[in-house]
Design a protein around this motif. Structure first.
Motif, PDB file in Angstrom:
ATOM      1  N   PRO A 116      -2.744  -4.220  -3.668  1.00 47.98           N
ATOM      2  CA  PRO A 116      -3.691  -3.607  -2.761  1.00 47.98           C
ATOM      3  C   PRO A 116      -3.546  -4.027  -1.933  1.00 47.98           C
ATOM      4  O   PRO A 116      -3.101  -4.725  -1.196  1.00 47.98           O
ATOM      5  N   ASP A 117      -3.445  -2.717  -1.000  1.00 51.75           N
ATOM      6  CA  ASP A 117      -2.383  -3.475   0.895  1.00 51.75           C
ATOM      7  C   ASP A 117      -4.138  -3.387   1.300  1.00 51.75           C
ATOM      8  O   ASP A 117      -5.039  -3.083   1.958  1.00 51.75           O
ATOM      9  N   PHE A 118      -3.971  -4.646   1.969  1.00 59.64           N
ATOM     10  CA  PHE A 118      -5.375  -6.043   2.762  1.00 59.64           C
ATOM     11  C   PHE A 118      -4.353  -6.985   3.217  1.00 59.64           C
ATOM     12  O   PHE A 118      -3.810  -7.514   2.800  1.00 59.64           O
ATOM     13  N   ASP A 119      -5.285  -7.197   4.411  1.00 62.69           N
ATOM     14  CA  ASP A 119      -4.273  -8.553   4.964  1.00 62.69           C
ATOM     15  C   ASP A 119      -5.478  -9.454   3.961  1.00 62.69           C
ATOM     16  O   ASP A 119      -6.366  -9.277   4.053  1.00 62.69           O
ATOM     17  N   LEU A 121      -3.506 -11.056   1.874  1.00 59.85           N
ATOM     18  CA  LEU A 121      -3.691 -11.258   0.508  1.00 59.85           C
ATOM     19  C   LEU A 121      -3.050 -12.994   0.108  1.00 59.85           C
ATOM     20  O   LEU A 121      -3.580 -12.757  -1.363  1.00 59.85           O
TER      21      LEU A 121
END
Length: 296
Positions: A116-119, A121
């Motif tokens: 998933p793409d999130f700050d 990781l």
């Protein structure tokens, strides 16, 4: 063009380094090409790796294996193999603007997790808030609140596996399409199924999904969004793969292209370090035997 090598190993993870060490100890000329993209580098600490009862981090394990390979004269080139061609003399490979020949090639190119793409990781992986492999580390998540995130129809199997370790397992689907039988199986096994989240964030300790307008945090998040096999180099050379892109091999780890071997996560098998090193021993030994007598 340089002299013909006995074998080129593509990939510097545990499988590739093991294959190279075996070949060097068989007194074969071998070179490893490594772009540094091994999944093992993401492991903060594995307690599932044989010989390390107190655990070992992926970077430390890799450095130990690199040192072992160097001890026996293995040269590692930090470069990407961009083309691979089989001809009557063996294999012609290209890296940067150079070409190199080898009699055999072992691919240990692995696969890539879809994350998933999130700050945050990387920080979440480093502290164990995000984990990629239930087989490797679910034991360390016993009784934790666990979220499994991915397409429900495929992620459900991982959620059921994790119920062995915790009664607090929640499947957070990445898409709204969920088969009725999957819903029934999750309910039967005591696994909560949520709606599709709006956002995912990390606060330095835990990951939280925004679900129905409210934030909900979990001790551990397992993203189960699929993997991408790094098999394009072999497929471009004519090797067969399955529907997921994993390379198909015989009992010696050889692909459908004669002399081209594949080991580890790029092969359709259990994605584990111990499996990759086993593949490596099998492939390297078969290469050695095919090369024939090597008298001093």
């Amino acid at each position: 063009m340089n002299a013909v090598l006995d074998c080129i190993v593509v990939g510097g993870g545990p499988g590739g380094l093991t294959a190279a060490t075996y070949l060097a100890r068989y007194r074969r000329s071998v070179r490893v090409f490594d772009t540094g993209c091994t999944r093992a580098a993401w492991i903060p600490k594995s307690r599932n790796c044989p010989g390390f009862p107190h655990g070992v981090g992926g970077p430390e394990l890799l450095e130990r294996m690199r040192e072992q390979a160097r001890t026996f004269g293995v040269e590692t080139v930090e470069s990407e193999i961009t083309a691979l061609h089989r001809d009557a003399e063996g294999f012609l490979v290209r890296h940067d603007d150079r070409e190199l020949r080898a009699r055999y090639v072992i691919l240990a190119t692995g696969c890539e997790d879809v994350a998933p793409d999130f700050d945050g990781l990387e920080a979440a992986v480093d502290c164990g808030a995000v984990r990629m492999c239930p087989i490797c580390d679910a034991f360390e998540a016993i009784d934790a609140s666990i979220a499994v995130h991915g397409p429900a129809d495929t992620a459900a199997a991982h959620a059921r596996f994790l119920r062995t370790y915790s009664s607090k397992v929640t499947l957070v689907p990445s898409t709204p399409d969920i088969a009725d039988e999957v819903r029934a199986e999750l309910a039967r096994d005591g696994i909560e199924l949520t709606t599709v989240p709006a956002t995912l964030s990390f606060d330095g300790k835990r990951c939280a999904f925004e679900l129905d307008g409210r934030a909900r945090a979990f001790d551990v998040l397992y993203p189960m969004m699929g993997i991408i096999s790094r098999s394009s180099l072999a497929v471009g050379a004519g090797a067969d793969c399955d529907d997921e892109g994993a390379l198909i091999v015989d009992r010696h780890q050889m692909t459908s292209v004669d002399g081209l071997y594949a080991i580890g996560d790029v092969v359709s098998a259990l994605n584990q370090i111990s499996v990759a090193t086993g593949h490596a021993a099998i492939a390297a030994t078969h290469v050695h035997n095919r090369l024939g007598a090597n008298f001093a």
